[in-house]
Design a protein around this motif. Structure first.
Motif, short mmCIF file in Angstrom:
data_model
loop_
_atom_site.label_atom_id
_atom_site.label_comp_id
_atom_site.label_asym_id
_atom_site.label_seq_id
_atom_site.Cartn_x
_atom_site.Cartn_y
_atom_site.Cartn_z
N LYS A 114 -3.28 -2.05 8.20
CA LYS A 114 -2.81 -1.55 6.91
C LYS A 114 -3.01 -2.61 5.83
CE LYS A 114 0.93 1.08 4.85
NZ LYS A 114 2.13 1.86 5.13
N SER A 117 -5.65 -2.32 2.78
CA SER A 117 -5.08 -2.50 1.46
C SER A 117 -5.90 -3.50 0.65
CB SER A 117 -3.63 -2.99 1.58
OG SER A 117 -3.10 -3.28 0.33
N SER A 175 -7.87 -2.54 -2.78
CA SER A 175 -7.58 -3.26 -4.04
C SER A 175 -8.87 -3.79 -4.67
CB SER A 175 -6.59 -4.40 -3.79
OG SER A 175 -7.19 -5.46 -3.09
N ASP A 226 -4.34 4.38 4.58
CA ASP A 226 -3.12 4.16 5.34
C ASP A 226 -3.51 3.78 6.76
OD1 ASP A 226 -0.43 3.95 5.87
OD2 ASP A 226 0.04 6.03 5.42
N ASN A 276 -7.78 5.76 -1.37
CA ASN A 276 -6.41 5.78 -0.87
C ASN A 276 -6.52 5.57 0.63
OD1 ASN A 276 -3.66 6.02 -0.80
ND2 ASN A 276 -3.64 8.24 -0.99
N LEU A 311 0.85 -1.20 0.00
CA LEU A 311 0.00 0.00 0.00
C LEU A 311 0.88 1.24 0.00
CD1 LEU A 311 -3.03 0.84 0.20
CD2 LEU A 311 -2.69 0.99 2.67
#
Length: 139
Positions: A78, A82, A86, A71, A69, A34
């Motif tokens: 995380k 991620s 995806s 984080d 996006n 990521l």
């Protein structure tokens, strides 16, 4: 590739992993891939409430599709966020709203997580749906 096809691919990938230690390592590896997000996007508005660790999800709407996006300050969250990014990034709002999160159950992720991490996962999925509703109403 549709959301459903991406989910099916994830379920198949997890089926090849023998135990939860391998699945855990796989999720952590996903988190390492990521790209993260700039500090100016790590705001309270993007912070997911209900997560044990800090997790941020941001979205932008471009050419009829949502792009996420994310984080986190924790290695496992995380990886989890991620995985979600995806699957859901690059799809239209209606496709996101019509999708479900049963792949999470199929790979057994919720059973593997502590109750507080499972709550965080559900908060992440709700935020993705929230962004889809918000951008659908806006456009």
């Amino acid at each position: 590739m549709s959301i459903e096809e991406k989910q099916k691919e994830i379920v198949e990938e997890f089926a090849f992993l023998d135990d939860w230690e391998q699945k855990y390592e796989y999720i952590i590896d996903l988190g390492k891939e990521l790209k993260g997000m700039p500090d100016e996007k790590k705001t309270d508005n993007n912070l997911i409430k209900g997560c044990q660790s800090k997790v941020w999800i941001d979205a932008r709407f471009e050419d009829g599709k949502l792009y996420f996006n994310a984080d986190s300050d924790g290695i496992l969250p995380k990886g989890i966020v991620s995985l979600l990014v995806s699957i859901y990034s690059g799809h239209g709002t209606q496709e996101i709203l019509d999708s479900d999160f049963k792949f999470i159950e199929e790979i057994g992720l919720q059973e593997f997580l502590s109750p507080s991490r499972a709550n965080g996962l559900m908060a992440m999925t709700k935020q993705i749906k929230f962004y889809a509703v918000a951008f659908q109403l806006k456009n």
